[in-house]
Design a protein around this motif. Structure first.
Motif, mmCIF file in Angstrom:
data_model
loop_
_atom_site.group_PDB
_atom_site.id
_atom_site.type_symbol
_atom_site.label_atom_id
_atom_site.label_comp_id
_atom_site.label_asym_id
_atom_site.label_seq_id
_atom_site.Cartn_x
_atom_site.Cartn_y
_atom_site.Cartn_z
ATOM 1 N N THR A 50 0.902 -1.383 0.237
ATOM 2 C CA THR A 50 0.033 0.087 0.162
ATOM 3 C C THR A 50 0.888 1.409 0.080
ATOM 4 O OG1 THR A 50 -1.619 -1.335 1.194
ATOM 5 C CG2 THR A 50 -1.921 1.274 1.312
ATOM 6 N N THR A 54 0.787 3.252 -3.528
ATOM 7 C CA THR A 54 0.058 4.625 -3.416
ATOM 8 C C THR A 54 0.969 5.610 -3.681
ATOM 9 O OG1 THR A 54 -1.442 3.599 -1.738
ATOM 10 C CG2 THR A 54 -1.572 5.946 -1.937
ATOM 11 N N MET A 141 -6.702 3.450 3.083
ATOM 12 C CA MET A 141 -5.423 2.565 2.795
ATOM 13 C C MET A 141 -5.580 1.431 3.337
ATOM 14 S SD MET A 141 -2.506 5.264 2.201
ATOM 15 C CE MET A 141 -1.735 5.468 3.661
ATOM 16 N N ALA A 306 -4.892 2.647 -7.212
ATOM 17 C CA ALA A 306 -4.597 3.811 -6.576
ATOM 18 C C ALA A 306 -4.589 5.072 -7.359
ATOM 19 C CB ALA A 306 -3.346 3.689 -5.687
#
Ligand code: CP
Length: 319
Positions: A50, A54, A141, A306
């Motif tokens: 993540t 991201t 997230m 994302a």
């Protein structure tokens, strides 16, 4: 889009998927959109995928990025209102959130369930405080009950690999040494229920998920029966949701570990997992290393999901 915490925030899923495939062809197409805009990523819990995907997504869109690990270098935050703050937490989240909002344009938050109080977890207290007090668009997230960036990437991956319009997708519980939140399975169920796929959930008795996430999915307690004819196997562990056992582990039965034995009854299914995965607990080495394992392209699609989500939040700023 103002915030992103669940599948409904995306609106039309087919349009979101089309946007994902457009971005996958040219991930820098919208690099001007985020010029002079700042994304702040707040982590209350650890992350590899993540964090990296991201941050990459934000740079695809031309943004600046600030990453804050709350538990490493920031003041420990009190999250309950009304507490006499004479303990080890010197700052209240109700001051910290608007301060964070002052330094950025969009906020991403990772805050897992703490398993102390199911209502507190399932009310999504932490991310909802960010939505309420930051004055900024907020995206999840991975929150206490959902992991929508993961589920969106999962959906993109299934769409890329499916060989029929309506594949059979089976989400199976698998053993794990530690108690894990229900966010990934809840969210995956929510997103699968938003498609017209055949969707089956299999787990030992006692591991029933919140019915509002299970929706119309078929629940099958016999794992081998559930796997028959499956086109995709999505493995995940989760701790108990129901009653007094909330957050506990009832079983570490390795008969549920996904192996060649179960995969043999599928329709040569692809194997999926959100990662990180415990080998030979969740899945055997043989299955995760097989040609049918798509865990790496699945993780790679986190950048795409994302990028779509942050792009839409940036577009929302302009309205
Ligand atoms: N799947 C996923 O969210 O991975 P991380 O916990 O490493 O971010």
């Amino acid at each position: 889009m103002r915030n992103f915490t669940c599948v409904q925030d995306l609106g039309n899923l087919q349009e979101a998927l089309a946007e994902a495939f457009e971005i996958k062809k040219d991930r820098f197409k919208y690099v001007e959109l985020g010029r002079n805009k700042t994304l702040m990523m707040i982590f209350f819990n650890s992350s590899l995928r993540t964090r990296l995907s991201t941050q990459k997504a934000a740079t695809n869109l031309g943004m600046n990025v600030i990453v804050l690990d709350i538990n490493q270098g920031a003041w420990k935050l009190e999250t309950e209102r009304g507490v006499i703050m004479d303990g080890d937490k010197p700052e209240h989240i109700l001051e910290a959130i608007p301060v964070m909002g002052a330094y950025c344009d969009i906020i991403g938050v990772r805050s897992f369930a703490n398993f102390e109080d199911r209502d507190y977890d399932y009310q999504e207290t932490v991310i909802n405080q960010f939505i309420k007090y930051s004055g900024r668009p907020v995206f999840s997230m991975e929150a206490a009950t959902r992991h929508p960036l993961q589920s969106f990437a999962d959906l993109i991956t299934i769409e890329e690999y499916k060989k029929k319009d309506r594949p059979k997708v089976v989400m199976t519980w698998a053993p794990h040494p530690r108690a894990l939140p229900q966010a990934v399975p809840n969210s995956f169920a929510e997103w699968m229920n938003a498609t017209d796929y055949e969707f089956v959930i299999t787990h030992p008795e006692g591991y029933e998920l919140d019915p509002s996430f299970v929706g119309n999915a078929k629940v099958e307690y016999d794992q081998m029966k559930a796997f028959e004819g499956a086109d995709f196997i999505y493995a995940k562990n989760w701790a108990v949701y129901s009653g007094d056992n909330y957050g506990r582990i009832l079983s570490k039965d390795r008969d549920w570990t996904v192996s060649d034995r179960q995969m043999a009854v599928t329709n040569n299914a692809y194997f999926m997992h959100c990662l990180p995965v415990r080998r030979n607990m969740i899945v055997t080495d043989e299955v995760i290393e097989s040609p049918q394992s798509i865990v790496i392209p699945e993780a790679a699609n986190r950048e795409i999901s994302a990028t779509v989500v942050i792009k839409r939040l940036l577009e929302g700023l302009e309205k």
